[in-house]
Design a protein around this motif. Structure first.
Motif, PDB file in Angstrom:
ATOM      1  N   LEU A 283      -8.347  -4.220   3.747  1.00  0.00           N
ATOM      2  CA  LEU A 283      -7.833  -2.901   4.119  1.00  0.00           C
ATOM      3  C   LEU A 283      -8.426  -2.466   5.451  1.00  0.00           C
ATOM      4  CD1 LEU A 283      -9.990  -0.276   3.703  1.00  0.00           C
ATOM      5  CD2 LEU A 283      -9.611  -0.825   1.317  1.00  0.00           C
TER       6      LEU A 283
ATOM      7  N   TRP B  29      -9.421   1.310  -4.451  1.00  0.00           N
ATOM      8  CA  TRP B  29      -8.847   1.374  -3.095  1.00  0.00           C
ATOM      9  C   TRP B  29      -9.149   2.761  -2.537  1.00  0.00           C
ATOM     10  CZ3 TRP B  29      -6.334  -2.641  -0.601  1.00  0.00           C
ATOM     11  CH2 TRP B  29      -5.734  -2.329   0.620  1.00  0.00           C
TER      12      TRP B  29
ATOM     13  N   ASN C  87      -4.551   4.586   5.722  1.00  0.00           N
ATOM     14  CA  ASN C  87      -4.255   3.162   5.747  1.00  0.00           C
ATOM     15  C   ASN C  87      -3.439   2.828   6.995  1.00  0.00           C
ATOM     16  OD1 ASN C  87      -5.166   2.352   2.929  1.00  0.00           O
ATOM     17  ND2 ASN C  87      -3.784   4.061   2.480  1.00  0.00           N
TER      18      ASN C  87
ATOM     19  N   TRP D 288     -16.572  -4.167  -2.106  1.00  0.00           N
ATOM     20  CA  TRP D 288     -15.970  -4.199  -0.772  1.00  0.00           C
ATOM     21  C   TRP D 288     -17.033  -4.602   0.250  1.00  0.00           C
ATOM     22  CZ3 TRP D 288     -10.933  -4.063   0.014  1.00  0.00           C
ATOM     23  CH2 TRP D 288     -10.097  -3.433  -0.922  1.00  0.00           C
TER      24      TRP D 288
ATOM     25  N   VAL E 141       0.853  -1.185   0.000  1.00  0.00           N
ATOM     26  CA  VAL E 141       0.000   0.000   0.000  1.00  0.00           C
ATOM     27  C   VAL E 141       0.884   1.228   0.000  1.00  0.00           C
ATOM     28  CG1 VAL E 141      -1.849   1.226   1.165  1.00  0.00           C
ATOM     29  CG2 VAL E 141      -1.747  -1.268   1.304  1.00  0.00           C
TER      30      VAL E 141
END
Length: 708
Positions: free
Chosen positions: A96, A69, A74, A128, A33
């Motif tokens: 995530l 994303w 994050n 998601w 990431v």
């Protein structure tokens, strides 16, 4: 064997915000990431042909971007590989953890068909999906893995929480279905002895020993003067490990179709859910009434036409297996009762009108009598007043009024006794109207108090059962709460038992529940125990829901905790014993237009205690006082037999269920003689579940018989 660290080529992020690694056969998959200013993105690649030296003999694919994303804060990421949909191709699961201002949350998604040659996901991505009940506010790491178990693929998520003064690692798992969605999440479990204060990273993988999945947990710590990475092996306890002691709950993919205000087990094995207007005045005014027939245990349902508003009727089974429902909702706010009666036929799946009652009834009690008739008492009449005139239904002839009696409360818990009298347990919906627990002689209309009930004013939405076996004539009342919604004293955990076979019966205290609860359900199980589930410690408060079930053993007088369900079951919830020995629970309607449609099924402990016995009869027609010959593979293994009347329940009130003992005699190498009851007051005529139980306490699947 240990290999040297080898650099991953072409690693390009400057703002590393998470990474993870997974294996896929002989390959590895990396996830990274990147979080530079103005851009958040995750990328993955495949390293092919991992050998024992740590080298990748097939080289690396190019980096592929994970689409959509969205995380800007994050805190960790994870990756796993598994054949999720069973097509033989590896699928990619990415994870995530997002930590924006406010709530913290985690999500996962599946990329279908990972091509090891190009490293690309070729079959598209699922949306998601959130990980429910994420509670970490200072996320310090996380990861994901997949375990293959006897129950199917399990997705395991891991998080590290690092609030001031406490650091801890937690994991949970859930069934990863072929559509890429996890259902049936298990509770969060803490990793024991997590003592790291400078969490710098973590990881999770799965391995197996002796056919059992084990987790490998990695922690990276960075306290002052020391940097270290530590790992440990963790053998997770799942609900399946605990099933022999506590049973298990399973949340079904299908829903009830209709809010389960009322539920009944039909003699066909189908489940009948019905709700009339479902506590919704708009549906009442639009004449939108609901009934669903669920062809248990499959997914097929039918929704027959419902001609009248059956919201808050009373119901009882007739000797032929049809369900009689009487009363209903004529008006909302204030509520007026209806005079209607109607029967549901399990063969034709239709409601058919019957003659009207003399007076309306909203929240009445209907009780099957030993002569095949049905008694109706109480409920609000068509002017909103308490109906104090009992009536009796006779098939083919309609209703007959009886002399006025006590001011029986709405949905009063009534039980037919072996001598033909009726016992009111002290449980009901709302207030008891000043009526004490009592025995009512229908012939003389005399009422005799049964003293000693503790917490008599806290039995609104309690549960009452005729304890197994019915020959013992003992009734237990359990739980309940205040009838005044402004009384915030909460539910009670107390239970009490009255022995109605005594010359002067009275209540004596029984062991308390482990959890106080009202709006609970109590279900007789074929091993002669009682399952209590659902309810709340405070009225309709879901945050005070009693999720842990409890089981009462009349032989020992003790309660034991059973597995936790996942759905709060509050007002307008139901539970039914099924012929296979499982218990279906559905419903919950804590506020108007708030309708819980999910179904859960409880697998009691006895389903994990060894092979099940079998029982076979040559005819479903059985008769009072006779000895029924039943086929069983091993007669010496059978400890008991019983008839269980199928349930018909609403509002924590279950007047139908009873378990009648059948004395057992071995009559042949593979036959038993089962002595049927001589009294119709002990077992009113109708359809029953015939079950045998072996010496290990394991019941057979039930067979249907009709007692007359």
């Amino acid at each position: 064997m240990q290999t040297d660290f080898t650099a991953v080529p072409d690693w390009f992020p400057w703002e590393n915000s998470g990474a993870s690694i997974a294996t896929a056969g002989g390959d590895v998959v990396l996830l990274m990431v990147d979080n530079p200013p103005g851009r958040n993105a995750a990328f993955y690649r495949v390293g092919r042909g991992l050998d024992q030296t740590g080298a990748l003999t097939g080289g690396w694919t190019g980096w592929q971007q994970v689409p959509d994303w969205f995380s800007w804060e994050n805190d960790a990421a994870g990756v796993a590989v598994a054949d999720v949909n069973g097509d033989g191709e590896p699928d990619l699961i990415v994870y995530l953890i997002d930590a924006p201002d406010g709530p913290n949350q985690a999500f996962y998604r599946v990329g279908w068909s990972l091509d090891r040659d190009t490293g690309a996901v070729t079959g598209g991505w699922t949306p998601w999906q959130p990980v429910p009940d994420w509670f970490a506010w200072l996320n310090a790491g996380g990861d994901i893995t997949v375990a293959r178990t006897a129950a199917g693929l399990q997705l395991v998520v891991f998080m590290v929480d690092a609030p001031a003064g406490a650091n801890a690692g937690f994991y949970r798992s859930g069934t990863l279905n072929p559509d890429g969605v996890v259902t049936d999440w298990r509770p969060w479990r803490a990793v024991p002895d997590w003592g790291f204060w400078e969490n710098q990273g973590c990881g999770l993988a799965v391995t197996g020993f002796d056919g059992e999945p084990h987790f490998v947990v990695l922690a990276v710590d960075n306290p002052a003067g020391q940097n270290a990475a530590l790992h440990r092996l963790l053998h997770p306890l799942t609900d399946l490990h605990m099933a022999p002691d506590m049973g298990v709950w399973r949340l079904l993919e299908r829903d009830s179709g209709t809010l389960a205000v009322h539920a009944a087990l039909l003699r066909t094995g189908d489940v009948l859910f019905f709700a009339g207007s479902s506590n919704d005045p708009d549906r009442h005014n639009a004449h939108l009434y609901g009934t669903t027939v669920w062809h248990y245990p499959g997914d097929e349902v039918e929704q027959p036409h419902t001609p009248v508003d059956l919201f808050c009727v009373g119901h009882a089974f007739l000797p032929d297996g049809r369900l009689l429902a009487a009363g209903g909702t004529g008006q909302y706010d204030p509520f007026f009762g209806l005079r209607q009666s109607i029967v549901f036929d399990p063969d034709t799946l239709t409601w058919t009108a019957q003659p009207d009652m003399a007076g309306g009834r909203w929240y009445p009690s209907l009780l099957a009598l030993g002569d095949g008739r049905v008694l109706a008492v109480a409920g609000l009449d068509e002017s909103g007043m308490l109906n104090t005139v009992p009536e009796v239904y006779t098939g083919g002839a309609g209703w007959t009024t009886r002399p006025g009696s006590a001011h029986w409360p709405m949905y009063g818990h009534l039980f037919l006794l072996a001598d033909g009298r009726v016992f009111y347990s002290g449980g009901q919906y709302g207030s008891n109207n000043g009526v004490r627990p009592s025995v009512w002689d229908l012939a003389s209309n005399e009422v005799t108090d049964v003293p000693g009930l503790p917490g008599a004013g806290l039995r609104n939405q309690s549960a009452s059962v005729l304890l197994p076996s019915a020959q013992d004539q003992r009734v237990m009342i359990v739980g309940g709460g205040p009838w005044d919604m402004h009384d915030h004293s909460g539910a009670t955990a107390s239970a009490a038992i009255a022995d109605l076979s005594a010359a002067a019966p009275r209540y004596t205290p029984a062991a308390d529940l482990h959890m106080a609860r009202m709006h609970l359900c109590a279900t007789l199980l074929p091993d002669r125990t009682v399952l209590v589930n659902g309810g709340s410690m405070m009225e309709e408060h879901a945050d005070a829901a009693a999720l842990g079930a409890e089981i009462f053993d009349p032989a020992s007088g003790a309660w034991t905790m059973a597995a936790e369900s996942r759905v709060p079951r509050l007002y307008h919830s139901v539970a039914l014993l099924m012929p296979d020995g499982k218990v279906v629970t559905a419903g919950s309607n804590p506020a108007r237009k708030t309708e819980e449609m999910r179904i859960e099924v409880f697998w009691p402990q006895y389903l994990f205690a060894g092979p099940r016995p079998l029982v076979v009869v040559t005819t479903p027609e059985v008769h009072y006082g006779e000895t029924l010959e039943a086929g069983v593979p091993d007669p010496a293994d059978i400890a008991s037999a019983s008839l269980i009347r199928p349930g018909a329940t609403t509002h924590s009130s279950e007047l139908e269920q009873r378990l009648v003992d059948l004395p057992v005699t071995v009559t042949g190498e593979d036959t038993l003689g089962l002595r049927l009851p001589a009294s119709a007051n002990l077992a009113p005529p109708g359809w029953y579940l015939l079950t045998v139980v072996n010496h290990a306490g394991v019941p057979s699947p039930a067979v249907w018989v009709r007692l007359s």
